[in-house]
Design a protein around this motif. Structure first.
Motif, PDB file in Angstrom:
ATOM      1  N   GLY A   1     -86.283 -87.182  45.664  1.00 41.10           N
ATOM      2  CA  GLY A   1     -84.772 -87.363  45.776  1.00 41.10           C
ATOM      3  C   GLY A   1     -84.284 -86.410  44.689  1.00 41.10           C
ATOM      4  N   LEU A   2     -83.056 -85.641  44.815  1.00 40.93           N
ATOM      5  CA  LEU A   2     -82.372 -85.135  43.878  1.00 40.93           C
ATOM      6  C   LEU A   2     -82.364 -86.048  42.503  1.00 40.93           C
ATOM      7  CD1 LEU A   2     -79.596 -83.080  45.506  1.00 40.93           C
ATOM      8  CD2 LEU A   2     -82.052 -82.550  44.996  1.00 40.93           C
ATOM      9  N   GLU A   3     -82.167 -87.358  42.792  1.00 39.42           N
ATOM     10  CA  GLU A   3     -82.148 -88.336  41.476  1.00 39.42           C
ATOM     11  C   GLU A   3     -83.345 -88.287  40.577  1.00 39.42           C
ATOM     12  OE1 GLU A   3     -83.283 -91.245  44.944  1.00 39.42           O
ATOM     13  OE2 GLU A   3     -82.189 -89.360  44.741  1.00 39.42           O
ATOM     14  N   ASP A   4     -84.381 -87.817  41.361  1.00 43.22           N
ATOM     15  CA  ASP A   4     -85.541 -87.860  40.505  1.00 43.22           C
ATOM     16  C   ASP A   4     -85.356 -86.491  39.456  1.00 43.22           C
ATOM     17  OD1 ASP A   4     -87.419 -89.946  41.470  1.00 43.22           O
ATOM     18  OD2 ASP A   4     -87.459 -88.309  43.375  1.00 43.22           O
ATOM     19  N   VAL A   5     -84.768 -85.401  40.050  1.00 40.02           N
ATOM     20  CA  VAL A   5     -84.709 -84.517  38.979  1.00 40.02           C
ATOM     21  C   VAL A   5     -83.752 -84.751  37.915  1.00 40.02           C
ATOM     22  CG1 VAL A   5     -83.927 -81.940  39.017  1.00 40.02           C
ATOM     23  CG2 VAL A   5     -85.103 -82.926  40.954  1.00 40.02           C
ATOM     24  N   ILE A   6     -82.526 -85.450  38.386  1.00 40.01           N
ATOM     25  CA  ILE A   6     -81.357 -85.755  37.387  1.00 40.01           C
ATOM     26  C   ILE A   6     -82.009 -86.691  36.522  1.00 40.01           C
ATOM     27  CG2 ILE A   6     -79.368 -86.856  36.876  1.00 40.01           C
ATOM     28  CD1 ILE A   6     -78.886 -86.019  39.836  1.00 40.01           C
ATOM     29  N   GLU A   7     -83.008 -87.739  36.732  1.00 39.90           N
ATOM     30  CA  GLU A   7     -83.463 -88.727  35.748  1.00 39.90           C
ATOM     31  C   GLU A   7     -84.211 -88.126  34.761  1.00 39.90           C
ATOM     32  OE1 GLU A   7     -85.588 -92.935  35.919  1.00 39.90           O
ATOM     33  OE2 GLU A   7     -85.242 -91.981  37.856  1.00 39.90           O
ATOM     34  N   TRP A   8     -84.958 -87.122  35.254  1.00 37.44           N
ATOM     35  CA  TRP A   8     -85.845 -86.551  34.093  1.00 37.44           C
ATOM     36  C   TRP A   8     -84.950 -85.576  33.335  1.00 37.44           C
ATOM     37  CZ3 TRP A   8     -91.068 -86.544  32.682  1.00 37.44           C
ATOM     38  CH2 TRP A   8     -91.852 -87.635  33.242  1.00 37.44           C
ATOM     39  N   GLY A   9     -84.222 -84.882  33.800  1.00 36.56           N
ATOM     40  CA  GLY A   9     -83.276 -84.084  32.913  1.00 36.56           C
ATOM     41  C   GLY A   9     -82.806 -84.616  31.964  1.00 36.56           C
ATOM     42  N   LEU A  10     -82.155 -86.010  32.247  1.00 34.64           N
ATOM     43  CA  LEU A  10     -81.501 -86.727  31.340  1.00 34.64           C
ATOM     44  C   LEU A  10     -82.560 -87.096  30.027  1.00 34.64           C
ATOM     45  CD1 LEU A  10     -79.330 -89.167  33.438  1.00 34.64           C
ATOM     46  CD2 LEU A  10     -78.536 -87.266  32.027  1.00 34.64           C
ATOM     47  N   ARG A  11     -83.855 -86.866  30.233  1.00 34.39           N
ATOM     48  CA  ARG A  11     -84.624 -87.325  29.258  1.00 34.39           C
ATOM     49  C   ARG A  11     -85.013 -85.858  28.392  1.00 34.39           C
ATOM     50  NH1 ARG A  11     -89.534 -90.364  32.850  1.00 34.39           N
ATOM     51  NH2 ARG A  11     -88.029 -91.868  33.704  1.00 34.39           N
ATOM     52  N   ASP A  12     -84.485 -84.801  28.729  1.00 39.58           N
ATOM     53  CA  ASP A  12     -84.829 -83.804  28.113  1.00 39.58           C
ATOM     54  C   ASP A  12     -83.729 -83.289  27.135  1.00 39.58           C
ATOM     55  OD1 ASP A  12     -86.685 -81.250  27.503  1.00 39.58           O
ATOM     56  OD2 ASP A  12     -84.869 -80.482  28.277  1.00 39.58           O
ATOM     57  N   GLU A  13     -83.820 -82.964  26.060  1.00 37.45           N
ATOM     58  CA  GLU A  13     -82.844 -82.742  24.964  1.00 37.45           C
ATOM     59  C   GLU A  13     -82.298 -81.388  25.535  1.00 37.45           C
ATOM     60  OE1 GLU A  13     -82.401 -81.679  20.236  1.00 37.45           O
ATOM     61  OE2 GLU A  13     -84.282 -82.571  20.992  1.00 37.45           O
ATOM     62  N   VAL A  14     -82.949 -80.629  25.915  1.00 32.90           N
ATOM     63  CA  VAL A  14     -82.204 -79.081  26.462  1.00 32.90           C
ATOM     64  C   VAL A  14     -81.293 -79.402  27.418  1.00 32.90           C
ATOM     65  CG1 VAL A  14     -82.591 -76.838  27.054  1.00 32.90           C
ATOM     66  CG2 VAL A  14     -84.104 -77.689  25.130  1.00 32.90           C
ATOM     67  N   ASP A  15     -82.056 -80.041  28.404  1.00 31.37           N
ATOM     68  CA  ASP A  15     -81.192 -80.264  29.715  1.00 31.37           C
ATOM     69  C   ASP A  15     -79.813 -81.193  29.473  1.00 31.37           C
ATOM     70  OD1 ASP A  15     -82.930 -78.953  31.540  1.00 31.37           O
ATOM     71  OD2 ASP A  15     -84.003 -80.511  31.844  1.00 31.37           O
ATOM     72  N   ARG A  16     -79.835 -82.134  28.678  1.00 33.51           N
ATOM     73  CA  ARG A  16     -78.964 -82.982  28.194  1.00 33.51           C
ATOM     74  C   ARG A  16     -77.638 -82.170  27.684  1.00 33.51           C
ATOM     75  NH1 ARG A  16     -79.085 -88.540  28.039  1.00 33.51           N
ATOM     76  NH2 ARG A  16     -77.636 -88.491  26.454  1.00 33.51           N
ATOM     77  N   ARG A  17     -78.203 -81.092  26.647  1.00 31.60           N
ATOM     78  CA  ARG A  17     -77.243 -80.131  26.383  1.00 31.60           C
ATOM     79  C   ARG A  17     -76.463 -79.350  27.343  1.00 31.60           C
ATOM     80  NH1 ARG A  17     -80.822 -79.274  21.924  1.00 31.60           N
ATOM     81  NH2 ARG A  17     -81.342 -77.259  22.542  1.00 31.60           N
ATOM     82  N   VAL A  18     -77.560 -79.115  28.197  1.00 38.86           N
ATOM     83  CA  VAL A  18     -76.655 -78.175  29.510  1.00 38.86           C
ATOM     84  C   VAL A  18     -75.628 -79.102  30.052  1.00 38.86           C
ATOM     85  CG1 VAL A  18     -76.983 -77.084  31.601  1.00 38.86           C
ATOM     86  CG2 VAL A  18     -78.696 -76.761  29.547  1.00 38.86           C
ATOM     87  N   LEU A  19     -76.017 -80.162  30.381  1.00 35.42           N
ATOM     88  CA  LEU A  19     -75.110 -81.029  30.929  1.00 35.42           C
ATOM     89  C   LEU A  19     -73.928 -81.380  30.266  1.00 35.42           C
ATOM     90  CD1 LEU A  19     -77.588 -83.413  32.789  1.00 35.42           C
ATOM     91  CD2 LEU A  19     -76.245 -81.478  33.842  1.00 35.42           C
ATOM     92  N   GLU A  20     -73.978 -81.540  28.957  1.00 39.35           N
ATOM     93  CA  GLU A  20     -72.670 -81.887  27.966  1.00 39.35           C
ATOM     94  C   GLU A  20     -72.027 -80.911  27.797  1.00 39.35           C
ATOM     95  OE1 GLU A  20     -72.681 -84.623  23.979  1.00 39.35           O
ATOM     96  OE2 GLU A  20     -74.057 -83.051  24.422  1.00 39.35           O
ATOM     97  N   ASP A  21     -72.443 -79.624  28.091  1.00 45.91           N
ATOM     98  CA  ASP A  21     -71.459 -78.582  27.803  1.00 45.91           C
ATOM     99  C   ASP A  21     -70.648 -77.984  29.021  1.00 45.91           C
ATOM    100  OD1 ASP A  21     -72.387 -78.286  25.184  1.00 45.91           O
ATOM    101  OD2 ASP A  21     -73.866 -76.851  25.673  1.00 45.91           O
ATOM    102  N   VAL A  22     -70.930 -78.732  30.103  1.00 48.13           N
ATOM    103  CA  VAL A  22     -70.202 -78.441  31.266  1.00 48.13           C
ATOM    104  C   VAL A  22     -69.117 -79.577  31.788  1.00 48.13           C
ATOM    105  CG1 VAL A  22     -70.699 -77.732  33.812  1.00 48.13           C
ATOM    106  CG2 VAL A  22     -72.258 -76.962  32.188  1.00 48.13           C
ATOM    107  N   LYS A  23     -67.984 -79.062  32.101  1.00 51.53           N
ATOM    108  CA  LYS A  23     -67.039 -79.869  32.508  1.00 51.53           C
ATOM    109  C   LYS A  23     -67.010 -80.019  34.059  1.00 51.53           C
ATOM    110  CE  LYS A  23     -65.838 -80.570  28.181  1.00 51.53           C
ATOM    111  NZ  LYS A  23     -66.398 -81.659  27.466  1.00 51.53           N
ATOM    112  N   LEU A  24     -66.542 -81.297  34.616  1.00 48.30           N
ATOM    113  CA  LEU A  24     -66.524 -81.321  35.938  1.00 48.30           C
ATOM    114  C   LEU A  24     -65.657 -80.220  36.881  1.00 48.30           C
ATOM    115  CD1 LEU A  24     -66.781 -85.283  36.509  1.00 48.30           C
ATOM    116  CD2 LEU A  24     -68.668 -83.536  36.315  1.00 48.30           C
TER     117      LEU A  24
END
Length: 269
Positions: free
Chosen positions: A116-139
């Motif tokens: 499921g897409l949640e698998d991708v999101i969950e793993w993304g939250l564990r990665d420092e680079v992915d977290r920075r990508v998400l943190e830099d984008v506003k809804l």
């Protein structure tokens, strides 16, 4: 760490498998979805070979009078099937191309998992680079503006028909001021025991079941200036697929909606 998009499917899928046999009843499938929150159930034979899949929308389409209906009669061909050694970026691209949030994972035709897409999101939250990508984008940069919504006093039938027509699994619920008061999902309908006849038989105006009787409230919402990281974290922690975006806490006026697909697109860029 390796960014989630650069991993392979087998590394990120959880070892969960919601499976049924072709002869299992639709009522059993409905119960699995209601009790465990499954969004997609795989149909397999006794050897474990994948035969088809059943989504919540398939269960809701079944007449409640057809108590003898079995899984075989409502299963459909999966729009995409993934292999364990497939790259996550490729797998997600295939899923989004056909507007699917879930896909069976097989090896030699034998079902191994459901991604499921949640698998991708969950793993993304564990990665420092992915977290920075998400943190830099506003809804406000990724949300769908002016989303389809239903009013709190509208009939469940209309909400259901919109879900079926647009393949939405959930809709924000608003009052006459367009303030968000809740959210109604396919899971809410299944949990409350609704099936096709209930949803089609509106009867007289006084007997029509209203959205407010089935919607989930209070509703989680965010703001245009909230980060994609905050949305992703809420989606995983609360197991929700979409979050309404409101103008302010004071008005709660609906201005957009962000879902798992919006978050995953950021992670696979």
């Amino acid at each position: 760490m390796t960014r989630v998009a650069d991993r392979i499917v087998a590394e990120i899928v959880a070892p969960r498998r919601a499976v049924v046999l072709p002869e299992d009843t639709v009522e059993y499938v409905r119960r699995l979805m209601r009790d465990h929150g499954y969004r997609l159930v795989a149909v397999i034979d006794k050897t474990g070979k994948l035969l088809g899949v059943i989504g919540r929308e398939n269960v809701l389409q079944v007449s409640s009078t057809k108590s003898e209906a079995v899984a075989r009669s409502i299963m459909r061909e999966p729009l995409v099937v993934l292999e364990e050694d497939m790259g996550v970026r490729d797998a997600v691209s295939r899923m989004l191309k056909v507007d699917e949030w879930y896909a069976p994972v097989v090896k030699g035709g034998i079902l191994k998992a459901v991604m499921g897409l949640e698998d991708v999101i969950e793993w993304g939250l564990r990665d420092e680079v992915d977290r920075r990508v998400l943190e830099d984008v506003k809804l406000e940069d990724i949300m769908t503006r002016n989303p389809v919504a239903v009013y709190v006093d509208e009939s469940i039938t209309r909400a259901w028909r919109i879900m079926m027509e647009h393949r939405y699994s959930g809709l924000p619920v608003v009052d006459e001021r367009m303030a968000v008061v809740g959210i109604v999902t396919q899971y809410d309908l299944i949990k409350k025991g609704y099936a096709r006849p209930h949803l089609e038989s509106e009867g007289g105006p006084g007997r029509r079941p209203k959205v407010k009787t089935v919607m989930t409230r209070p509703c989680t919402y965010l703001y245009p200036w909230s980060s994609a990281l905050e949305a992703a974290t809420i989606m995983i922690n609360r197991n929700i697929g979409r979050i309404p975006v409101v103008e302010s806490d004071k008005t709660r006026r609906l201005v957009g909606i962000v879902d798992r697909e919006d978050i995953v697109r950021l992670l696979i860029k």
